[in-house]
Every structure is written in structure tokens, then in C-alpha cells.
Design an enzyme around this catalytic site. Structure first.
Site, PDB file in Angstrom:
ATOM      1  N   CYS A 164       0.826  -1.350   0.025  1.00  0.00           N
ATOM      2  CA  CYS A 164      -0.062  -0.046   0.193  1.00  0.00           C
ATOM      3  C   CYS A 164       0.921   1.348  -0.087  1.00  0.00           C
ATOM      4  O   CYS A 164       1.948   1.179  -0.218  1.00  0.00           O
ATOM      5  CB  CYS A 164      -0.996   0.044   1.207  1.00  0.00           C
TER       6      CYS A 164
ATOM      7  N   ASN B 160       2.406   1.398   4.372  1.00  0.00           N
ATOM      8  CA  ASN B 160       2.420   0.319   5.084  1.00  0.00           C
ATOM      9  C   ASN B 160       2.290   0.295   6.516  1.00  0.00           C
ATOM     10  O   ASN B 160       2.936  -0.473   7.302  1.00  0.00           O
ATOM     11  CB  ASN B 160       3.861  -0.185   4.770  1.00  0.00           C
TER      12      ASN B 160
ATOM     13  N   CYS C 248      -1.430   0.897   7.381  1.00  0.00           N
ATOM     14  CA  CYS C 248      -2.802   0.474   7.462  1.00  0.00           C
ATOM     15  C   CYS C 248      -3.427  -0.934   6.780  1.00  0.00           C
ATOM     16  O   CYS C 248      -3.383  -1.919   7.076  1.00  0.00           O
ATOM     17  CB  CYS C 248      -3.803   1.583   7.075  1.00  0.00           C
ATOM     18  N   ARG C 249      -3.426  -0.561   5.417  1.00  0.00           N
ATOM     19  CA  ARG C 249      -4.100  -1.475   4.442  1.00  0.00           C
ATOM     20  C   ARG C 249      -3.046  -2.808   4.300  1.00  0.00           C
ATOM     21  O   ARG C 249      -3.771  -4.181   4.488  1.00  0.00           O
ATOM     22  CB  ARG C 249      -4.378  -0.912   3.231  1.00  0.00           C
ATOM     23  N   SER C 250      -1.953  -2.704   3.808  1.00  0.00           N
ATOM     24  CA  SER C 250      -1.070  -3.717   3.591  1.00  0.00           C
ATOM     25  C   SER C 250      -0.643  -4.627   4.911  1.00  0.00           C
ATOM     26  O   SER C 250      -0.643  -5.662   4.761  1.00  0.00           O
ATOM     27  CB  SER C 250       0.002  -3.476   2.698  1.00  0.00           C
TER      28      SER C 250
ATOM     29  N   ASP D 260      -8.385   4.019   1.423  1.00  0.00           N
ATOM     30  CA  ASP D 260      -7.171   4.546   2.286  1.00  0.00           C
ATOM     31  C   ASP D 260      -8.154   4.864   3.542  1.00  0.00           C
ATOM     32  O   ASP D 260      -8.729   5.670   3.614  1.00  0.00           O
ATOM     33  CB  ASP D 260      -6.367   5.419   1.810  1.00  0.00           C
TER      34      ASP D 260
HETATM   35  P1  4NP Z   1      -1.871   2.813   4.189  1.00  0.00           P
HETATM   36  O1  4NP Z   1      -2.502   4.171   4.688  1.00  0.00           O
HETATM   37  O2  4NP Z   1      -1.365   3.131   2.718  1.00  0.00           O
HETATM   38  O3  4NP Z   1      -2.983   1.805   4.008  1.00  0.00           O
HETATM   39  O4  4NP Z   1      -0.954   2.339   5.185  1.00  0.00           O
HETATM   40  C1  4NP Z   1      -1.738   5.475   4.742  1.00  0.00           C
HETATM   41  C2  4NP Z   1      -0.915   5.602   5.724  1.00  0.00           C
HETATM   42  C3  4NP Z   1      -0.426   6.872   6.169  1.00  0.00           C
HETATM   43  C4  4NP Z   1      -0.559   7.828   4.981  1.00  0.00           C
HETATM   44  C5  4NP Z   1      -1.298   7.679   3.982  1.00  0.00           C
HETATM   45  C6  4NP Z   1      -1.880   6.380   3.978  1.00  0.00           C
HETATM   46  N1  4NP Z   1       0.220   9.170   5.232  1.00  0.00           N
HETATM   47  O5  4NP Z   1      -0.249   9.934   4.529  1.00  0.00           O
HETATM   48  O6  4NP Z   1       0.864   9.195   6.107  1.00  0.00           O
END
Ligand code: 4NP
Length: 153
Positions: free
Chosen positions: A7, A10, A12-14, A123
């Protein structure tokens, strides 16, 4: 067989996809290595988002020990299948591909479903708790399909 979940951050989703897949691999005693990475470096070395960790825990999945890392070009060599959460992740990963073999390894994880209503895992970072539950549901479904494919082949 080696599977990488990818993702943006790294955190939340992954990590959720990683935790779900690891649990299913373990429960089915399969010889499959699972890992996850983010295309961005914002959270490298950090633990998963506490909201995602809590959602995972409520489903019996422990992702608290995972540490964020950034996707690197050698991941194309280290993994057989690379599942990305959204189109932006896809573009970021494919941009690093060196050849057609690398590109062929990359797939949107929700494309595994026969009639996907949504093609991207949204997201949940800037949203509420229900977003995390939704991510869990989508990834539970998708990792079931991955498991079925790997055990039927
Ligand atoms: P992820 O979510 O891609 O599912 O881990 C996010 C976590 C942090 C951020 C964006 C998406 N960020 O902008 O910090």
C-alpha cells in the site's frame, strides 16, 4: 511461493492484508512466505496504525509486531506475487519495474473477486473507524480467494 502486500504507508491496508494472509497460511499449514511494504517512506520502521491493529485484534489477528518498510526494486526478485491496494500503488510499483516479468507479478488485490464493486481498497488513514472495518472485510474476502487459488492449483 512468496507473496507481498503493498500500500502507500505500510501502516494500514497492507499490514492488514499481510496479517490476514499469514494467519490463513499458518492455519492451513502452507509453505508460503508473506510480507508487506509501502511505496512511500513516511512511516519506515514504524508499527501499524493503532486503529488498524485494534481492528485486526478484534478479528483474532495480531499485526502489532509488524514494522513498516518501503518497497524496493529487489522485491520483484524476492516475490512471486505482488498485490497492491489501489491504482496509485499499482502505478508506483510498476514505475520501478525493469521488465514485463516484473509487471506481470503486480495485481490490484480486489481484481481477484469475480464481480468487484470496488476495484480499490480505500485508504482509511484520514477517516473513521468504519473505514478500518471496511478494509478488513474487503481484505478478508480477497485473501480467501488467494488461499483458494493456491490450494487448488
Ligand atoms: P496505508 O495508509 O497506505 O494503508 O498504510 C496510509 C498511511 C499513512 C499515510 C497515507 C496512507 N500518510 O499519508 O501518512
Amino acid at each position: 511461493m512468496r507473496i507481498l502486500m503493498v500500500c502507500l504507508g505500510n501502516i494500514c491496508r497492507s499490514p492488514m492484508a499481510d496479517g490476514l494472509m499469514r494467519k490463513k497460511v499458518q492455519d492451513n499449514q502452507l509453505d508460503i512466505y508473506v510480507d508487506s511494504a509501502g511505496t512511500a517512506n513516511y512511516h519506515v520502521g514504524g508499527a501499524p496504525d493503532t486503529r488498524m491493529t485494534a481492528t485486526a485484534k478484534s478479528k483474532g489477528i495480531d499485526i502489532s509486531g509488524l514494522k513498516a518498510r518501503q518497497f524496493i526494486v529487489s522485491d520483484f526478485d524476492a516475490f512471486d506475487l505482488i498485490y497492491v491496494m489501489d491504482q496509485s500503488n499499482y502505478n508506483n510499483v510498476v514505475r520501478l519495474a525493469r521488465n514485463e516479468t516484473d509487471i506481470q507479478k503486480v495485481q490490484l488485490i480486489l481484481e481477484l473477486r469475480t464481480s468487484p464493486h470496488e476495484i480499490e481498497v480505500p485508504d482509511p488513514y484520514y477517516g473513521g473507524q468504519d473505514g478500518f472495518e471496511h478494509v478488513y472485510q474487503l481484505l478478508d474476502e480477497s485473501t480467501d480467494i488467494i488461499l483458494k487459488r493456491l490450494t487448488n492449483e
